[in-house]
Structures are given as structure tokens and as C-alpha cells.
Design an enzyme around this catalytic site. Structure first.
Site, PDB file in Angstrom:
ATOM      1  N   LEU A 496       4.456  -5.881  11.719  1.00 57.11           N
ATOM      2  CA  LEU A 496       5.763  -5.275  11.410  1.00 57.11           C
ATOM      3  C   LEU A 496       5.930  -3.932  12.105  1.00 57.11           C
ATOM      4  O   LEU A 496       7.037  -3.489  12.378  1.00 57.11           O
ATOM      5  CB  LEU A 496       5.917  -5.061   9.903  1.00 57.11           C
ATOM      6  CG  LEU A 496       6.020  -6.319   9.044  1.00 57.11           C
ATOM      7  CD1 LEU A 496       5.990  -5.956   7.572  1.00 57.11           C
ATOM      8  CD2 LEU A 496       7.290  -7.083   9.362  1.00 57.11           C
ATOM      9  N   GLY A 497       4.829  -3.255  12.339  1.00 60.17           N
ATOM     10  CA  GLY A 497       4.946  -1.965  13.000  1.00 60.17           C
ATOM     11  C   GLY A 497       3.600  -1.257  13.048  1.00 60.17           C
ATOM     12  O   GLY A 497       2.611  -1.719  12.470  1.00 60.17           O
ATOM     13  N   GLY A 499       1.804   2.528  12.497  1.00 59.20           N
ATOM     14  CA  GLY A 499       2.019   3.886  12.003  1.00 59.20           C
ATOM     15  C   GLY A 499       0.866   4.778  12.394  1.00 59.20           C
ATOM     16  O   GLY A 499      -0.045   4.358  13.118  1.00 59.20           O
ATOM     17  N   ALA A 500       0.919   6.007  11.917  1.00 62.66           N
ATOM     18  CA  ALA A 500      -0.113   6.972  12.271  1.00 62.66           C
ATOM     19  C   ALA A 500      -1.475   6.545  11.725  1.00 62.66           C
ATOM     20  O   ALA A 500      -2.511   6.826  12.321  1.00 62.66           O
ATOM     21  CB  ALA A 500       0.258   8.334  11.712  1.00 62.66           C
ATOM     22  N   GLY A 502      -2.349   3.301  10.825  1.00 61.58           N
ATOM     23  CA  GLY A 502      -2.783   1.933  11.094  1.00 61.58           C
ATOM     24  C   GLY A 502      -1.606   1.011  11.325  1.00 61.58           C
ATOM     25  O   GLY A 502      -0.463   1.439  11.416  1.00 61.58           O
ATOM     26  N   VAL A 504       0.826  -2.321  10.441  1.00 62.01           N
ATOM     27  CA  VAL A 504       1.406  -2.949   9.251  1.00 62.01           C
ATOM     28  C   VAL A 504       1.744  -4.407   9.558  1.00 62.01           C
ATOM     29  O   VAL A 504       2.303  -4.702  10.611  1.00 62.01           O
ATOM     30  CB  VAL A 504       2.693  -2.217   8.815  1.00 62.01           C
ATOM     31  CG1 VAL A 504       3.204  -2.777   7.498  1.00 62.01           C
ATOM     32  CG2 VAL A 504       2.433  -0.734   8.685  1.00 62.01           C
ATOM     33  N   LYS A 519      -0.879  -2.842   5.097  1.00 62.70           N
ATOM     34  CA  LYS A 519      -1.233  -1.837   6.105  1.00 62.70           C
ATOM     35  C   LYS A 519      -2.744  -1.789   6.254  1.00 62.70           C
ATOM     36  O   LYS A 519      -3.465  -1.588   5.265  1.00 62.70           O
ATOM     37  CB  LYS A 519      -0.680  -0.474   5.688  1.00 62.70           C
ATOM     38  CG  LYS A 519      -1.148   0.655   6.580  1.00 62.70           C
ATOM     39  CD  LYS A 519      -0.413   1.936   6.299  1.00 62.70           C
ATOM     40  CE  LYS A 519       0.852   2.000   7.132  1.00 62.70           C
ATOM     41  NZ  LYS A 519       1.519   3.294   7.069  1.00 62.70           N
ATOM     42  N   ASP A 614       4.053  14.154   6.676  1.00 62.39           N
ATOM     43  CA  ASP A 614       4.482  13.380   7.840  1.00 62.39           C
ATOM     44  C   ASP A 614       5.845  12.733   7.596  1.00 62.39           C
ATOM     45  O   ASP A 614       6.022  11.544   7.791  1.00 62.39           O
ATOM     46  CB  ASP A 614       3.415  12.320   8.176  1.00 62.39           C
ATOM     47  CG  ASP A 614       3.571  11.798   9.599  1.00 62.39           C
ATOM     48  OD1 ASP A 614       4.333  12.411  10.386  1.00 62.39           O
ATOM     49  OD2 ASP A 614       2.936  10.784   9.936  1.00 62.39           O
TER      50      ASP A 614
END
Ligand SMILES: *[C@@H]1O[C@H](CO)[C@@H](O)[C@H](O)[C@H]1NC(C)=O
Ligand SMILES: *[C@@H]1O[C@H](CO)[C@@H](O)[C@H](O)[C@H]1NC(C)=O
Ligand SMILES: *[C@@H]1O[C@H](CO)[C@@H](O)[C@H](O)[C@H]1NC(C)=O
Ligand SMILES: *[C@@H]1O[C@H](CO)[C@@H](O)[C@H](O)[C@H]1NC(C)=O
Ligand SMILES: *[C@@H]1O[C@H](CO)[C@@H](O)[C@H](O)[C@H]1NC(C)=O
Ligand SMILES: *[C@@H]1O[C@H](CO)[C@@H](O)[C@H](O)[C@H]1NC(C)=O
Ligand SMILES: *[C@@H]1O[C@H](CO)[C@@H](O)[C@H](O)[C@H]1NC(C)=O
Ligand SMILES: *[C@@H]1O[C@H](CO)[C@@H](O)[C@H](O)[C@H]1NC(C)=O
Ligand SMILES: *[C@@H]1O[C@H](CO)[C@@H](O)[C@H](O)[C@H]1NC(C)=O
Ligand SMILES: *[C@@H]1O[C@H](CO)[C@@H](O)[C@H](O)[C@H]1NC(C)=O
Length: 774
Positions: A496-497, A499-500, A502, A504, A519, A614
Site C-alpha cells: 500500500l505504501g 513510510g519512514a 517500513g 505497509v 506495517k 513526523d
């Protein structure tokens, strides 16, 4: 030269006396040879019309030096040295070597004005003092106390202060300020940070320092206007009038109870100054913030407003019930460690809430709101008012006797029937808590009181509650095995994406019924398993509609995974940066409020404050109903309540990082406010803070450009042609600029941000965000 002037003046007042300076024209008082005293005639000097007098005014057995209207009530319109005690019988006003002074007893002297030669009590009520060559060197109109009269101006920066009571003329509890931003605002005097405590404003703020505006009371019809003081252009009419009454004096007074009103005093053949109210800034006393003092609240009895002490308190002075109440019993020793504001306890039953406060000797008030949310407070409570829409009950500790035996303190509901019935609207209080907000010397925030988003938010909340209820029942915070999650995500197939912390993945739980986001943490985790579990449980306890819920976690060996609710509409970054057309302005404004509420929960409403560290559009996700929810919170470690811990190593994302991250000073919640400010500006403009390859270099960094546009009054440039309401745009940009101040203390708290977005308070003009030049 002096001579020419005198002649001109004599002509002007059309008096026949020849230019001898010893013989002043009519109405002028030669000060060297005139004195006033409280007991020997004359005790005052009257104006030619006989309607105003300057002199000694009886006050109890003593006297004030002042100006009053010669009506039945002898209405005082100005007082000298108002904060000094009244003067005794032997006081004297006299002029020695050009010094007009007030002498009390033999030695004490107060100089009112120097090099004074003549005085004139004008028919307008202005007492004017002139020097030898008839230049005005002092006039009472320039130093208003609580009243302005027809023809008088209240100039930029000037203020009226109410008097203390019917019988005490000293500076009282309310003030009216003509602010340099063009706004005329009423505040309680003791409101230190001021901005959020205003209870009325003309709503004529122009942003920036307009600096040449004045309030003016028209002396022919009592019209109250704000106008440019250089060219007298009318900006706003506060009270309009088509009266043309003769022999009428107009006054505008800030009364001891905080009401600001325009009066007419008519002096015709059958009335001697009959007073009537022409206009009032607020409708009634209970709307005056601080009308009732500490620990009391305002209510009405037929037409009379009066103050009621909170349970467990008595009036400070039972003859002056506006001055507030004090606790009337002593509890056994407490450290009084908290609470300057509320101490939030979270959601619980009413009984738990009561017991929580009973067991805590520092808690004096427990508030229980409609959502089952409990918070503890200590006295004194300021600006309490009754509002059954917010709280479902308030509880106060009361003492049975005023002795300090432990078991003598019992705890009762404010109103016994309140607990069982929800429809009675007895003692339900909302406490308007003053939120500290450091500002520069000219503060220009004020109320407006419109809840623009109310309808929409209510709608969303209803939808959400329905969706959420099912989810909560089904899924409690739970510990998963790695295998389960591997299966749920079909071996981490659908990404799905990133991030900083890890990557997802999409997952499916409960036999395909529930979509989740899994995640897989990569870099961050060095903590042991037990610490990780503890931290996850803490995060799992945070519930708020603007936070992405953590549903579970997995910790096996070095593997760390988190399971979140699935957010179907992806991130705010996609929403604002990647949409083909700009999302509607109202939606963006609503999202800004969603995000602020989520941060407010993290900062102020959790057991321990959580600094997100963040905040950025990629970390703000959108659910089925386009509600914005903050994700990844709590991963930057839970803060200790003392908030002194410093983080080692920079977390967060460039562009959204507050400057203090680079300066090795402790990181506070204000770091999130900074990031929020950047997000806000991005929401306004639908572009990233940093955008290279632009033809105009000043537009590369959005936060710098926004300030430039703001100063230049060209905010529309930021929107590239999109049409939005100017006020709303200005509000968002000003707020963004406050949030991104280099100096953390200047940034507003997230609580003030929410209030400002909700429209409860207006926003002052922000200074330049950076201390270094841009
Ligand atoms: C009176 O005041 C004016 C203005 O301040 C000044 O120019 C003038 O010299 C003064 N006259 C005397 C006699 O002091
Ligand atoms: C008026 O109030 C002030 C402040 O409370 C007090 O110091 C003063 O003594 C009072 N004056 C009179 C005349 O009561
Ligand atoms: C506001 O006034 C101050 C001082 O008078 C001035 O330095 C500043 O430039 C003014 N700001 C604006 C936006 O006009
Ligand atoms: C005061 O009101 C009268 C009547 O409306 C008007 O003629 C006059 O210009 C006003 N005065 C000022 C100074 O605005
Ligand atoms: C006076 O007010 C008008 C209208 O608000 C404004 O456009 C103008 O710039 C002001 N003039 C001065 C000198 O402040
Ligand atoms: C009120 O302000 C105007 C414009 O600044 C000025 O011309 C006028 O003299 C002032 N009136 C008084 C009584 O000070
Ligand atoms: C104080 O102000 C009130 C109106 O607010 C007035 O009735 C009262 O006379 C004033 N008292 C003194 C002592 O100035
Ligand atoms: C309220 O009104 C009632 C009757 O209308 C009266 O008996 C009572 O004393 C009033 N209370 C206060 C505080 O004015
Ligand atoms: C304290 O005040 C409350 C009313 O607010 C009253 O019921 C109670 O008896 C008082 N207690 C004492 C010890 O005076
Ligand atoms: C207070 O009352 C509780 C029970 O109601 C009792 O256990 C406790 O010992 C009492 N404390 C004191 C100081 O009397």
C-alpha cells in the site's frame, strides 16, 4: 507671533476683551488666581451651558477630582488619578508657578499639568488647559477613563477601563481596546494572554497595523462609528441613528459589569438629563466573560442577572457578588501539584470519574462530558458558564464542616438529581479554560463565535460512530503471530505504501471480512520485546476519531509488525498533491481541523503526551468518509509527562522539521505544531512546501512565499486563480504562519489552533516566521 494668535483666538470666541493676557475671554479660567476645594465655594467650574462641571465630587465622606454631567444622578464621566484613594476634605486644586496641582494635607502634591495658565470647561464635557499663549496643553478628552462623550475620539491604541463598582471609581475588571489592527474589542482585564478571552469585537480587523483608526461618538445623533483618523472615512457603523434631538448629550460607557453601551441624556424643558440606552455591545450581562468572578457563574432571575457560587464555595464579599467566590472548607494537606488546566482521565463510567477525583486530594472538580470523558480540575475556575450541550455533569468536592479531618470531605454531585436524569438542565458547567498564547504587544484576536463546521462534523461523526462500533467489538488490540499476518497479507503481496519506519501491506482478517493495513517495521526497533509490547499497548489505548487505530501487533524474534485499520482513501498527500482538480476549499478547511483535533488528542488528552515528530501529509490518511486520521503516532516514543527528555538523533522528515531539531534543544509538542503549520500551508495551496523548477525563485519555498504574500496583502496569489472566501483564506494562512515561527514559544498550542479553526477566536497578525532574513 504669540500676540497674533491671541487676537485670532479672541475673534474666534467672539469676545470683546482686548488682547491683555491677564484678562482672558469668557469661559476661560485664569489658573494662577483660581482654586477649588471640596468645601469652600466654588467646589467646581461649570461649562457655559451648565451641563458639565469639573471639580470635587463627593464620594462617601471623601472626594474625587473629576468631571460630571449635571443631570439628576450627577453622572461621572472622567476621574483624575482614579487608582488613588479619594481625597479628604482639606484637599485643594491650585496652580503654583504654572503647575496645576492637587494638594492633599500639607505636603502631598500631585501635578496634573505643567506650564498651565488658563483652563476651560467646554460644553462638550472636555476640560481643556492652555498655556500662556493659549495653546492647548492638556485636555481630558485625550485621557478617557470609562466614558467617551459625543465629539470625543478613542484613538488607536487607546483603551477604556471600567470602574470597579458603583461606589469605587478605580480601574475595574473590563477594558475596551481600539486596536491597531482596526478591531474594537472588549476583554476582561485579568485575562492575561487575552486573545481567547475577548467577549465582543467589532469584527473590523483588517490584518496588519491599520494604525490610523478611531472610535468616534457623534455628538449630534449619538452614532458610534469607527473611522480613519486621518481622512475621517467611515469604516464601520456600530450604532446608527436618525435622531435629531436637541439639547441631548451622548455618552458611551464601559460599565463596571462589563457592558458597553451608548446612552442619551436629554435636557429639555421637562427632563433633567433623563438617561436612556441607545445601543449595547452585548445583549446581556451573562454574555460578559468574567461578569461573575472566579468560582462562580452567571444566571438570570426574571430580568436580573446574578452570580451563583460553585458548590463548596462562598462569596468573597457577600455585598459584592460580582467579585467571585472562595472555597469555604480546608482539605487535608495536598501538594497542589496540578492543575493549571484540565487533567485528562480518558473515557470511563461516571462512577469511576467521581471516585478518581475523590481519591485524589488535588482534584477539586470532576467534569464528565457527553462522550463519557472524564477530566479533573482544581479551583479556581474562571469564566464558568452553564452549557448543557457540552457536559453531562460536573462534580465538586464540598466540605461538610470546615475542619481538616480526612473523612469530612465528601463528594456530592452538583445537583443530586443530575446524575440520574439527563434532561434536567441544572448545574452543568462548561469551563472556558484560558489557553496561554504568547503574542506581541498588540494583540488583536477576538471572538466571532460562528461554528462553520458544526453541521458537517456532526454528520461525519454520526456516520463514523456507526461504522466504528462494529469494528471495536470485533477487534480488540491483539497480539498476532507472524504466520497469521503473513497469511492475512498473502505473503505481503499487495503493497500500500512505504513510510519512514517500513512498508505497509494490505491484509484481510476475520475470514475475509475486515481489511487491515499491516506495517512491517524496518529500521527503528532496538527495544526489547517487553518494551515494545508496553509501547504498543499504550498506543492501543489511544482512541480518537482523527487517529488511525492500531488494532494489533506482532513481535517475534527481530520481526516487528503493526496492524492498523485500513484507510480506503489513502493519504492526504495523494488527496491534495495528486488530485486532478483541487479538492474543494471547505473540504480542505475541514481536514485541517480534523488533523488539529487528532494532534490535540495526542498532546493534551492522552495519559502521557505523545509528540508525533513526523506530521506530514503522507502520514495523514483518509477513511471511507474522507475523515482525516493521523497515523504512525507513538512510534517516536512516548514522552515522559515532564517533557524534559530530549531526543537523540533527528526523526521526522525534512521540510516539516521544526528548526529546534537542528539546535540540540529539547523537543516539545511545539515541534508538531511547526509541522502542522507546514501541512496547513500545503493544504491551502495544494502544493508541497518545496517546489523546485519554478520560474519565480521567491515561490520555491512555500512558507517564505506565503509570508511575503501576506505582508503584501496578496494572498490570492497563493491560490493560482482558485476563488475562496477571503476571510477564510486569511485565517488559514495567518494560522499557518503562527505555527511555523522559529521560536517555539511563539507558536500557538494545538488547543488554541483548534479554537481558532473552529472560529471561536480570531487570529492575530503573525510576525515574520524566521528570525534570519529570508
Ligand atoms: C505654548 O505651547 C505651544 C505649543 O506647545 C508653544 O509653541 C508655545 O511656545 C507655548 N507658549 C508659552 C508661552 O509657553
Ligand atoms: C477601591 O478598590 C480598590 C481595589 O480593590 C481598593 O484598594 C480601594 O481601597 C477601594 N476604594 C474605595 C473608596 O473603596
Ligand atoms: C506595524 O507597525 C510597526 C510599528 O509601527 C511597523 O514596524 C510594521 O512594519 C507594521 N507592520 C505592518 C504589517 O504594517
Ligand atoms: C454626525 O451626524 C450628523 C447627522 O447625521 C452628520 O451630519 C455629521 O456629519 C456627523 N458628524 C461627523 C463628525 O461624522
Ligand atoms: C480609510 O479606510 C478606507 C476604507 O476602509 C481604506 O481603503 C483607506 O485606505 C483608509 N485610509 C487610510 C488613510 O487609512
Ligand atoms: C478626533 O479626531 C479627529 C481626527 O483625528 C480630530 O480632527 C479631532 O480634533 C478629534 N477630536 C477631539 C475632540 O480630539
Ligand atoms: C462606576 O460606574 C458605574 C457605571 O458603570 C456608575 O454608575 C458609578 O457611578 C461609577 N462609580 C464611580 C464611583 O465612579
Ligand atoms: C429570584 O427571584 C425570586 C422570585 O422571583 C426571589 O424570591 C429571589 O430572591 C430571587 N433571587 C435572587 C438571587 O435575586
Ligand atoms: C459552603 O458553601 C456551600 C454553598 O456554596 C454551603 O452549602 C455550605 O454549607 C458551606 N460550608 C461551610 C462549611 O460554610
Ligand atoms: C475514613 O473512613 C474510612 C472508611 O469509610 C476508614 O477506613 C478510614 O480509616 C477513615 N480515615 C480516618 C482518618 O478516619
Amino acid at each position: 507671533m504669540a500676540c497674533v494668535y491671541v487676537v485670532f483666538l479672541l475673534f474666534f470666541v467672539s469676545f470683546e476683551a482686548v488682547g491683555a493676557q491677564e484678562e482672558p475671554p469668557a469661559g476661560f479660567i485664569t489658573l494662577e488666581s483660581a482654586t477649588l476645594s471640596p468645601t469652600i465655594q466654588p467646589t467646581s467650574w461649570t461649562s457655559p451651558s451648565g451641563l458639565f462641571a469639573f471639580g470635587f465630587y463627593p464620594q462617601g465622606s471623601d472626594f474625587l477630582l473629576g468631571i460630571w454631567l449635571m443631570d439628576e444622578e450627577k453622572t461621572l464621566v472622567w476621574t483624575a488619578h482614579r487608582d488613588d484613594p479619594p481625597v479628604p476634605l482639606d484637599a485643594k486644586l491650585l496652580t503654583i508657578n504654572g503647575k496645576l496641582l492637587l494638594r492633599t494635607g500639607q505636603s502631598e502634591e500631585k501635578v496634573i499639568v505643567e506650564s498651565a495658565s488658563f483652563a476651560f470647561m467646554r460644553d462638550s464635557g472636555n476640560f481643556m488647559v492652555y498655556n500662556q499663549s493659549f495653546h492647548v496643553i492638556w485636555e481630558s478628552f485625550k485621557f478617557p477613563t470609562d466614558t467617551i462623550l459625543g465629539g470625543q475620539n478613542l484613538t488607536t491604541g487607546a483603551q477604556l477601563f471600567s470602574n470597579l463598582s458603583e461606589t469605587n471609581h478605580s480601574t475595574g475588571r473590563f477594558r475596551l481596546g481600539m486596536q491597531p489592527d482596526g478591531n474594537l474589542v472588549l476583554y476582561p482585564v485579568d485575562a492575561l494572554p487575552m486573545v481567547l478571552d475577548a467577549y465582543w469585537a467589532s469584527g473590523t480587523s483588517e490584518g496588519g497595523n491599520v494604525s490610523v483608526i478611531q472610535m468616534y461618538l457623534n455628538d449630534t445623533n449619538g452614532e458610534l462609528v469607527l473611522r480613519n483618523s486621518t481622512n475621517l472615512v467611515k469604516r464601520a457603523i456600530l450604532y446608527t441613528s436618525s435622531r435629531s434631538a436637541k439639547n441631548t448629550i451622548y455618552s458611551a460607557r464601559l460599565s463596571y459589569d462589563g457592558m458597553f453601551r451608548v446612552y442619551s441624556h436629554s435636557f429639555d424643558s421637562n427632563s433633567n438629563g433623563d438617561k436612556s440606552v441607545l445601543w449595547s455591545a452585548v445583549d446581556e450581562e451573562c454574555q460578559v466573560r468574567g461578569f461573575c468572578g472566579l468560582n462562580s457563574y452567571c444566571t438570570r432571575n426574571d430580568s436580573e442577572p446574578y452570580c451563583v457560587c460553585l458548590p463548596g464555595t462562598d462569596f468573597v464579599d457577600s455585598n459584592q457578588k460580582l467579585l467571585g467566590c472562595l472555597k469555604n472548607f480546608t482539605e487535608y494537606s495536598c501538594n497542589n501539584i496540578y492543575y493549571s488546566a484540565s487533567y485528562h482521565m480518558g473515557t470511563m463510567s461516571m462512577e469511576e470519574c467521581i471516585n478518581g477525583c475523590l481519591e485524589d486530594c488535588n482534584c477539586e472538580v470532576a467534569l464528565y462530558d457527553k462522550n463519557g470523558y472524564c477530566s479533573k480540575r482544581a479551583l479556581p475556575l474562571k469564566y464558568a458558564r452553564s452549557d448543557e450541550n457540552v457536559l453531562s455533569a460536573a462534580f465538586f468536592k464540598v466540605g461538610k464542616k470546615s475542619i481538616e479531618i480526612k473523612n469530612d470531605t465528601s463528594f456530592i454531585p452538583a445537583h443530586t438529581t443530575e446524575v440520574t436524569t439527563t434532561s434536567t438542565k441544572d448545574l452543568v458547567l462548561i469551563l472556558v479554560i484560558t489557553v496561554g498564547f504568547i503574542t506581541c504587544s498588540f494583540v488583536s484576536l477576538a471572538i466571532s463565535g460562528f461554528f462553520i463546521f458544526k453541521f458537517r462534523v456532526a454528520k461525519y461523526r454520526r456516520l463514523l460512530e456507526e461504522g466504528k462500533r462494529g469494528l471495536m467489538e470485533e477487534l480488540k488490540m491483539q497480539s498476532f503471530s507472524y504466520k497469521e499476518l503473513q497469511k492475512a497479507s498473502r505473503n505481503f503481496k499487495e503493497e500500500l505504501g512505504k513510510g519512514a519506519f517500513g512498508t505497509v501491506y494490505l491484509g484481510v482478517l476475520h475470514k475475509g471480512k475486515k481489511l487491515v493495513a499491516i506495517k512491517r517495521l524496518e529500521k527503528m526497533v532496538e527495544e526489547g520485546e517487553r518494551e515494545f509490547r508496553a509501547e504498543m499497548r499504550a498506543i492501543g489505548r489511544t482512541h480518537h476519531k482523527n487517529l488511525v487505530r492500531l488494532l494489533g501487533y506482532c513481535t517475534e524474534g527481530s520481526k516487528r509488525l503493526l496492524v492498523y485499520e485500513y484507510m480506503s482513501n489513502r493519504s492526504l498527500a495523494d488527496f491534495i498533491f495528486k488530485s486532478r482538480t483541487r479538492p474543494p476549499w471547505d473540504e480542505r478547511v475541514r481536514i485541517a481541523l480534523d488533523v488539529a483535533r487528532g494532534i490535540l488528542y495526542l498532546h493534551e488528552e492522552c495519559e502521557a503526551p505523545i509528540i508525533h515528530c513526523d506530521i506530514k501529509p503522507q502520514n495523514i490518511l483518509m477513511d471511507d468518509f474522507w475523515t482525516a486520521k493521523i497515523s504512525d503516532f507513538g512510534l517516536a516514543k512516548l514522552l515522559m509527562p515532564d517533557q524534559t527528555r530530549t531526543f537523540t538523533g533527528v526523526r521526522g522528515t525534512r521540510g516539516y522539521l521544526a528548526p529546534e531539531w537542528q539546535q540540540n534543544i529539547p523537543i516539545s509538542v511545539k515541534a508538531d505544531v511547526y509541522s502542522y503549520g507546514i501541512v496547513l500551508l500545503e493544504l491551502v495551496c495544494c502544493r508541497r512546501d518545496l517546489k523546485v523548477n519554478l520560474s519565480k525563485p521567491e515561490e520555491i519555498v512555500l512558507s517564505n512565499w506565503a509570508y511575503k504574500c501576506f505582508v503584501a496583502g496578496e494572498l490570492y496569489k497563493l491560490l493560482g486563480g482558485e476563488e475562496v472566501e477571503r476571510k477564510s483564506l486569511e485565517k488559514m494562512v495567518k494560522l499557518g504562519l503562527w505555527c511555523i515561527q522559529d521560536e517555539p514559544a511563539l507558536r500557538p498550542s494545538i488547543k488554541s489552533i483548534v479554537l481558532m479553526l473552529e472560529g471561536i477566536t480570531e487570529i492575530a497578525v503573525p510576525p515574520c516566521p524566521t528570525t534570519t532574513s529570508m
